[in-house]
Scaffold this motif. Sequence first.
Motif, mmCIF file in Angstrom:
data_model
loop_
_atom_site.group_PDB
_atom_site.id
_atom_site.type_symbol
_atom_site.label_atom_id
_atom_site.label_comp_id
_atom_site.label_asym_id
_atom_site.label_seq_id
_atom_site.Cartn_x
_atom_site.Cartn_y
_atom_site.Cartn_z
ATOM 1 N N GLY B 5 0.825 -1.194 0.000
ATOM 2 C CA GLY B 5 0.000 0.000 0.000
ATOM 3 C C GLY B 5 0.857 1.240 0.000
ATOM 4 O O GLY B 5 2.071 1.174 0.175
ATOM 5 N N PRO B 6 0.209 2.408 -0.147
ATOM 6 C CA PRO B 6 0.966 3.648 -0.166
ATOM 7 C C PRO B 6 1.758 3.862 1.115
ATOM 8 O O PRO B 6 2.815 4.478 1.109
ATOM 9 C CB PRO B 6 -0.122 4.717 -0.318
ATOM 10 N N GLU B 7 1.241 3.314 2.218
ATOM 11 C CA GLU B 7 1.944 3.531 3.478
ATOM 12 C C GLU B 7 3.290 2.811 3.483
ATOM 13 O O GLU B 7 4.159 3.115 4.271
ATOM 14 C CB GLU B 7 1.075 3.063 4.652
ATOM 15 N N ASN B 8 3.424 1.843 2.604
ATOM 16 C CA ASN B 8 4.671 1.106 2.531
ATOM 17 C C ASN B 8 5.542 1.547 1.362
ATOM 18 O O ASN B 8 6.439 0.838 0.955
ATOM 19 C CB ASN B 8 4.389 -0.401 2.408
ATOM 20 N N GLN B 9 5.228 2.693 0.823
ATOM 21 C CA GLN B 9 5.955 3.206 -0.328
ATOM 22 C C GLN B 9 7.409 3.494 0.047
ATOM 23 O O GLN B 9 7.663 4.113 1.089
ATOM 24 C CB GLN B 9 5.286 4.505 -0.773
ATOM 25 N N MET B 14 15.040 6.128 -2.725
ATOM 26 C CA MET B 14 15.061 4.708 -3.049
ATOM 27 C C MET B 14 14.351 4.449 -4.379
ATOM 28 O O MET B 14 14.819 3.645 -5.201
ATOM 29 C CB MET B 14 14.411 3.888 -1.933
ATOM 30 N N ILE B 15 13.257 5.158 -4.614
ATOM 31 C CA ILE B 15 12.549 4.970 -5.883
ATOM 32 C C ILE B 15 13.452 5.344 -7.056
ATOM 33 O O ILE B 15 13.497 4.645 -8.070
ATOM 34 C CB ILE B 15 11.238 5.792 -5.909
ATOM 35 N N ASP B 16 14.193 6.448 -6.899
ATOM 36 C CA ASP B 16 15.111 6.838 -7.975
ATOM 37 C C ASP B 16 16.120 5.728 -8.259
ATOM 38 O O ASP B 16 16.410 5.418 -9.414
ATOM 39 C CB ASP B 16 15.852 8.127 -7.591
ATOM 40 N N LYS B 20 16.308 3.458 -11.690
ATOM 41 C CA LYS B 20 17.559 3.344 -12.448
ATOM 42 C C LYS B 20 17.996 1.885 -12.555
ATOM 43 O O LYS B 20 18.508 1.442 -13.584
ATOM 44 C CB LYS B 20 18.653 4.182 -11.770
ATOM 45 N N GLN B 21 17.773 1.147 -11.492
ATOM 46 C CA GLN B 21 18.155 -0.267 -11.501
ATOM 47 C C GLN B 21 17.438 -1.031 -12.617
ATOM 48 O O GLN B 21 18.041 -1.849 -13.300
ATOM 49 C CB GLN B 21 17.824 -0.899 -10.147
ATOM 50 N N VAL B 22 16.159 -0.763 -12.792
ATOM 51 C CA VAL B 22 15.405 -1.556 -13.780
ATOM 52 C C VAL B 22 15.487 -0.964 -15.179
ATOM 53 O O VAL B 22 15.097 -1.620 -16.135
ATOM 54 C CB VAL B 22 13.915 -1.727 -13.390
#
Lengths: 189, 291
Positions: B5-9, B14-16, B20-22
Amino acid sequence: MNPSVLQRIANGDSNAVRECIDQYGALVWSLARRLSRTAADAQDATQDIFLQIWRSAARFDESKGSEKVFIAMIARRRLIDRLRKSAAEPPMDSSDEVLESVAWSDPGSGSTADTSIEVAQAMQALAELRPDQRQVLELGLLQGLTQSEIARRLGMPLGTVKSCMRRGLIRVRECMRVGAKQISGRSDV
Amino acid sequence: MSETGPENQPDEAMIDLLVKQVTEGLSPEEQRALDILDSAVASEYSRDLERAAAAITLAASTSPLESLPAALKARLEEQAQDFVAHRRPVELVSDREIARPKPPTDTRTGAAGWYAAAACLLLALFAWLRSPPPAKPVAQAPQATQAPAAPVVSTPPAPPTPAEERAALLAQAGSIKVQLTPTKDPAAAGVTGDVVWDPVTQRGFLHFVGLKPNDPRLQQYQTWIFDGGRDKRYPVDGGIFDVPADSSEVIVPIHAAVPVRLAKAFAVTVENPGGVVVSAQHHVVALGAAS
């Protein structure tokens, strides 16, 4: 429902290993050609990818997505690793070539048409993205350019490229998650 | 699809890194940063992003798929035959229940010393790597090396165990045995091991006593073969394997991804599940040079 070719491989069906080549050879080869520097690299990569696909067959879970997307995930992961580690130039050097290649299909008319729900969801999400987000995603995902390379080619600030890439990818991810929940909800009824 | 859920975003940094990783992969420094931040949430988010990237790739491609070249298809079919012939022992090892290792709370502790030790070992063992790479890439070798196809019989005998296969290979003329030297990696503490390799049939076995059990959902061991006929930067992938929780001794078949002309050295690393194409060699557990 008949087991998929990956499920059959996981179950030890020897014929399925070869059938996997027939079924997905063109897809893997096409991805490898697109994201490799040379044809020789693409050939090595294709062999490498199939080995990984066979080894990973038991990890495929059809409740989490289509087999074709699973195969494309493995292929992309391997190809990115190879590109990254080769410390080489991107597959295409000419800005013109790159920009000419940015010709997104009208969602739904792609020549690699896939009937899976995930791909349909991705098409729908792509259609809703801004043109610059789509262009950045295309250059990154289909042409294998890095964010820095995209910034140079398009004359965009790197931060803008990162933002377009992040928002575009997240938007598609969200569409796929929503679609999956709807499907899951219907099947639970 | 997962249910985060969004609370676990994950946070934006980290998203950046995950994006980049994928999309293009991470540098070793970025990978280390992600490893520090890594969590179940990040792993799940990363899988979702990877799935989205793959779906976009399929959805957005405008060019028709290219057919496999005939020569490549023939090689893949040979590879498939070899995979089928040799995969059983791997499954016997890998399919056991694996215990979850202790959380990597101290992965940074002593990292410098470990890297230094690994670097020294690498330098000592792979002096030949300093020589110039071969002028031309090695062509795919013709398959005198391929294992013979098993005859079709109505009641096949029970397949030999990995230990029996290793013993048979060791007794075979032309096979080599290479002693593996453990590094200072925690997974390698007290480990002894060796490799038996037959250059003709391209078959081999790793033998370890005391190698730390792994959780394949988090990490897997991967074997590498340094081929004197190939670019020294890219050792040949020899396959991934797991060490079950209840096993003090494992014998693991080696599956070279491509033909090996001259096995100069062997290494075992710890990698993410599924293995990697080129190891960053951040987590080498054992090395051995062929004499």
